[in-house]
Design a protein around this motif. Sequence first.
Motif, PDB file in Angstrom:
ATOM      1  N   ASP A 140      -1.455   9.943  -0.343  1.00 34.78           N
ATOM      2  CA  ASP A 140      -1.366  10.693  -1.597  1.00 34.78           C
ATOM      3  C   ASP A 140      -0.114  10.306  -2.369  1.00 34.78           C
ATOM      4  OD1 ASP A 140      -3.659  12.397  -0.968  1.00 34.78           O
ATOM      5  OD2 ASP A 140      -2.335  13.262   0.550  1.00 34.78           O
ATOM      6  N   LEU A 141       0.909   9.859  -1.637  1.00 33.83           N
ATOM      7  CA  LEU A 141       2.192   9.520  -2.231  1.00 33.83           C
ATOM      8  C   LEU A 141       2.719   8.265  -1.555  1.00 33.83           C
ATOM      9  CD1 LEU A 141       4.664  10.121  -4.009  1.00 33.83           C
ATOM     10  CD2 LEU A 141       5.453  11.700  -2.218  1.00 33.83           C
ATOM     11  N   PHE A 142       2.970   7.231  -2.358  1.00 33.27           N
ATOM     12  CA  PHE A 142       3.532   5.978  -1.868  1.00 33.27           C
ATOM     13  C   PHE A 142       4.947   5.860  -2.409  1.00 33.27           C
ATOM     14  CE2 PHE A 142       4.176   1.329  -2.648  1.00 33.27           C
ATOM     15  CZ  PHE A 142       4.349   0.973  -1.328  1.00 33.27           C
ATOM     16  N   VAL A 143       5.922   5.707  -1.500  1.00 33.55           N
ATOM     17  CA  VAL A 143       7.337   5.646  -1.874  1.00 33.55           C
ATOM     18  C   VAL A 143       7.921   4.334  -1.379  1.00 33.55           C
ATOM     19  CG1 VAL A 143       9.602   6.726  -1.636  1.00 33.55           C
ATOM     20  CG2 VAL A 143       7.550   8.154  -1.720  1.00 33.55           C
ATOM     21  N   CYS A 144       8.619   3.637  -2.276  1.00 34.01           N
ATOM     22  CA  CYS A 144       9.277   2.391  -1.903  1.00 34.01           C
ATOM     23  C   CYS A 144      10.568   2.241  -2.693  1.00 34.01           C
ATOM     24  CB  CYS A 144       8.361   1.191  -2.140  1.00 34.01           C
ATOM     25  SG  CYS A 144       7.894   0.942  -3.863  1.00 34.01           S
ATOM     26  N   GLY A 145      11.344   1.237  -2.341  1.00 35.94           N
ATOM     27  CA  GLY A 145      12.592   0.930  -3.026  1.00 35.94           C
ATOM     28  C   GLY A 145      12.622  -0.532  -3.405  1.00 35.94           C
ATOM     29  N   HIS A 146      13.721  -1.211  -3.085  1.00 34.68           N
ATOM     30  CA  HIS A 146      13.908  -2.644  -3.172  1.00 34.68           C
ATOM     31  C   HIS A 146      14.213  -3.189  -4.565  1.00 34.68           C
ATOM     32  CE1 HIS A 146      13.739  -6.832  -1.985  1.00 34.68           C
ATOM     33  NE2 HIS A 146      12.749  -7.062  -2.805  1.00 34.68           N
ATOM     34  N   SER A 147      13.459  -2.820  -5.565  1.00 34.91           N
ATOM     35  CA  SER A 147      13.596  -3.455  -6.884  1.00 34.91           C
ATOM     36  C   SER A 147      14.813  -2.971  -7.662  1.00 34.91           C
ATOM     37  CB  SER A 147      12.342  -3.208  -7.717  1.00 34.91           C
ATOM     38  OG  SER A 147      12.275  -1.838  -8.084  1.00 34.91           O
ATOM     39  N   HIS A 148      15.362  -1.833  -7.283  1.00 37.24           N
ATOM     40  CA  HIS A 148      16.439  -1.165  -8.017  1.00 37.24           C
ATOM     41  C   HIS A 148      15.956  -0.663  -9.377  1.00 37.24           C
ATOM     42  CE1 HIS A 148      20.108  -2.756  -5.589  1.00 37.24           C
ATOM     43  NE2 HIS A 148      19.005  -2.920  -4.881  1.00 37.24           N
ATOM     44  N   ILE A 149      14.653  -0.639  -9.576  1.00 37.92           N
ATOM     45  CA  ILE A 149      14.053  -0.168 -10.834  1.00 37.92           C
ATOM     46  C   ILE A 149      13.351   1.151 -10.569  1.00 37.92           C
ATOM     47  CG2 ILE A 149      12.388  -0.650 -12.665  1.00 37.92           C
ATOM     48  CD1 ILE A 149      12.753  -3.652 -11.981  1.00 37.92           C
ATOM     49  N   LEU A 150      13.812   2.209 -11.196  1.00 40.52           N
ATOM     50  CA  LEU A 150      13.186   3.515 -11.031  1.00 40.52           C
ATOM     51  C   LEU A 150      11.825   3.502 -11.723  1.00 40.52           C
ATOM     52  CD1 LEU A 150      14.855   6.916 -11.223  1.00 40.52           C
ATOM     53  CD2 LEU A 150      12.754   6.543 -12.477  1.00 40.52           C
ATOM     54  N   LYS A 151      10.784   3.861 -10.971  1.00 36.63           N
ATOM     55  CA  LYS A 151       9.427   3.940 -11.527  1.00 36.63           C
ATOM     56  C   LYS A 151       8.694   5.096 -10.879  1.00 36.63           C
ATOM     57  CE  LYS A 151       8.492  -0.862 -12.599  1.00 36.63           C
ATOM     58  NZ  LYS A 151       7.575  -1.362 -13.563  1.00 36.63           N
TER      59      LYS A 151
ATOM     60  N   TRP B 109      -5.952   3.122  -6.362  1.00 37.20           N
ATOM     61  CA  TRP B 109      -5.790   3.630  -4.998  1.00 37.20           C
ATOM     62  C   TRP B 109      -5.676   5.144  -4.951  1.00 37.20           C
ATOM     63  CZ3 TRP B 109      -7.329   0.310  -1.635  1.00 37.20           C
ATOM     64  CH2 TRP B 109      -7.147  -1.051  -1.863  1.00 37.20           C
ATOM     65  N   GLN B 110      -5.570   5.769  -6.092  1.00 42.39           N
ATOM     66  CA  GLN B 110      -5.533   7.232  -6.220  1.00 42.39           C
ATOM     67  C   GLN B 110      -4.359   7.857  -5.464  1.00 42.39           C
ATOM     68  OE1 GLN B 110      -9.419   8.778  -5.327  1.00 42.39           O
ATOM     69  NE2 GLN B 110     -10.350   7.681  -7.020  1.00 42.39           N
ATOM     70  N   PHE B 111      -3.164   7.328  -5.743  1.00 41.76           N
ATOM     71  CA  PHE B 111      -1.958   7.966  -5.232  1.00 41.76           C
ATOM     72  C   PHE B 111      -0.827   7.784  -6.232  1.00 41.76           C
ATOM     73  CE2 PHE B 111      -2.095   3.956  -2.552  1.00 41.76           C
ATOM     74  CZ  PHE B 111      -1.102   3.247  -3.216  1.00 41.76           C
ATOM     75  N   LEU B 112       0.172   8.633  -6.106  1.00 42.80           N
ATOM     76  CA  LEU B 112       1.364   8.540  -6.918  1.00 42.80           C
ATOM     77  C   LEU B 112       2.321   7.562  -6.248  1.00 42.80           C
ATOM     78  CD1 LEU B 112       2.922   9.663  -9.399  1.00 42.80           C
ATOM     79  CD2 LEU B 112       3.922  11.359  -7.835  1.00 42.80           C
ATOM     80  N   THR B 113       2.898   6.662  -7.039  1.00 45.24           N
ATOM     81  CA  THR B 113       3.887   5.709  -6.549  1.00 45.24           C
ATOM     82  C   THR B 113       5.246   6.094  -7.124  1.00 45.24           C
ATOM     83  OG1 THR B 113       2.263   3.918  -6.470  1.00 45.24           O
ATOM     84  CG2 THR B 113       4.573   3.276  -6.557  1.00 45.24           C
ATOM     85  N   ILE B 114       6.248   6.205  -6.250  1.00 43.95           N
ATOM     86  CA  ILE B 114       7.605   6.518  -6.698  1.00 43.95           C
ATOM     87  C   ILE B 114       8.584   5.506  -6.110  1.00 43.95           C
ATOM     88  CG2 ILE B 114       9.500   8.184  -6.720  1.00 43.95           C
ATOM     89  CD1 ILE B 114       7.502  10.422  -6.387  1.00 43.95           C
ATOM     90  N   ASN B 115       9.409   4.937  -6.979  1.00 45.01           N
ATOM     91  CA  ASN B 115      10.557   4.133  -6.577  1.00 45.01           C
ATOM     92  C   ASN B 115      11.768   4.806  -7.218  1.00 45.01           C
ATOM     93  OD1 ASN B 115      12.699   2.243  -6.516  1.00 45.01           O
ATOM     94  ND2 ASN B 115      11.263   0.535  -6.406  1.00 45.01           N
ATOM     95  N   PRO B 116      12.714   5.304  -6.420  1.00 48.47           N
ATOM     96  CA  PRO B 116      13.836   6.045  -6.984  1.00 48.47           C
ATOM     97  C   PRO B 116      14.931   5.183  -7.613  1.00 48.47           C
ATOM     98  CG  PRO B 116      14.094   5.911  -4.635  1.00 48.47           C
ATOM     99  CD  PRO B 116      12.754   5.285  -4.957  1.00 48.47           C
ATOM    100  N   GLY B 117      14.733   3.877  -7.681  1.00 46.31           N
ATOM    101  CA  GLY B 117      15.795   3.015  -8.193  1.00 46.31           C
ATOM    102  C   GLY B 117      16.839   2.803  -7.116  1.00 46.31           C
ATOM    103  N   ALA B 118      18.090   2.660  -7.505  1.00 44.69           N
ATOM    104  CA  ALA B 118      19.157   2.391  -6.542  1.00 44.69           C
ATOM    105  C   ALA B 118      20.251   3.447  -6.631  1.00 44.69           C
ATOM    106  CB  ALA B 118      19.756   1.011  -6.791  1.00 44.69           C
ATOM    107  N   ALA B 119      20.604   4.008  -5.477  1.00 48.49           N
ATOM    108  CA  ALA B 119      21.665   5.014  -5.422  1.00 48.49           C
ATOM    109  C   ALA B 119      23.026   4.385  -5.182  1.00 48.49           C
ATOM    110  CB  ALA B 119      21.362   6.037  -4.323  1.00 48.49           C
ATOM    111  N   GLY B 120      23.043   3.119  -4.798  1.00 45.96           N
ATOM    112  CA  GLY B 120      24.304   2.426  -4.558  1.00 45.96           C
ATOM    113  C   GLY B 120      24.771   1.658  -5.782  1.00 45.96           C
ATOM    114  N   LYS B 121      25.850   0.917  -5.603  1.00 51.54           N
ATOM    115  CA  LYS B 121      26.409   0.156  -6.721  1.00 51.54           C
ATOM    116  C   LYS B 121      26.115  -1.334  -6.632  1.00 51.54           C
ATOM    117  CE  LYS B 121      29.924   3.392  -8.008  1.00 51.54           C
ATOM    118  NZ  LYS B 121      31.157   3.549  -8.734  1.00 51.54           N
ATOM    119  N   GLN B 122      25.567  -1.787  -5.502  1.00 50.48           N
ATOM    120  CA  GLN B 122      25.253  -3.202  -5.352  1.00 50.48           C
ATOM    121  C   GLN B 122      23.969  -3.506  -6.110  1.00 50.48           C
ATOM    122  OE1 GLN B 122      25.253  -4.610  -1.316  1.00 50.48           O
ATOM    123  NE2 GLN B 122      23.980  -6.360  -1.826  1.00 50.48           N
ATOM    124  N   GLY B 123      23.934  -4.617  -6.820  1.00 48.72           N
ATOM    125  CA  GLY B 123      22.734  -5.007  -7.549  1.00 48.72           C
ATOM    126  C   GLY B 123      22.966  -5.030  -9.043  1.00 48.72           C
ATOM    127  N   TRP B 124      21.928  -5.317  -9.754  1.00 49.44           N
ATOM    128  CA  TRP B 124      22.039  -5.523 -11.197  1.00 49.44           C
ATOM    129  C   TRP B 124      21.817  -4.265 -12.027  1.00 49.44           C
ATOM    130  CZ3 TRP B 124      17.753  -4.090 -13.713  1.00 49.44           C
ATOM    131  CH2 TRP B 124      16.593  -3.976 -12.942  1.00 49.44           C
TER     132      TRP B 124
END
Length: 173
Positions: A113-124, A131-146
């Motif tokens: 029902d809910l797919f959660v991932c990170g990696h991209s540093h892009i909040l989406k 696939w009938q689920f919500l996808t959440i990427n919280p972005g990046a909580a750290g300072k490393q990255g672009w």
Amino acid sequence: MTKIGLLSDTHGLLDARVFEHFKNVDEIWHAGDIGSIEVLQQLREFKPTRAVFGNMDSGDVRYTLSEFYRFRVEDVNVLLTHIGGYPGHYNPWLLPMFREAAEQKATNKGGIDLFVCGHSHILKVMYDKTWQFLTINPGAAGKQGWQTVQTLIRFSIDKTQILDLEIIELDPK
């Protein structure tokens, strides 16, 4: 109702403001690239924490966690991983898991029902109609990255509903 604090890509830096923003959550989810076992320990000492390792994690973090974590909160089935993608652009190795989950959902035997991932540093936050689920990427909580702003997400789960989603932007890095 279960209140969730979601973050990803801390890369060894746990900003003190995370504790303030997550003080009223019931549990924390970390979508990988934690960066150190100390960050994971600090989160676990603060609140119950579910986490996966990311591609930049090594040592104790990688040995302590798995790459994929499927679990249920209230009546919501969750898949948590680090490298996932977003609707129409998922990493191919996830598709067999998504197909199996769709079959489970069709027969009322689970699914995602809910797919959660990170990696991209892009909040989406996007609903996947295929696939009938919500996808959440919280972005990046750290300072490393672009990324230019550190981000976190808070939301609630009430039975089958995902509610009250809040995007939290910390100061520009």
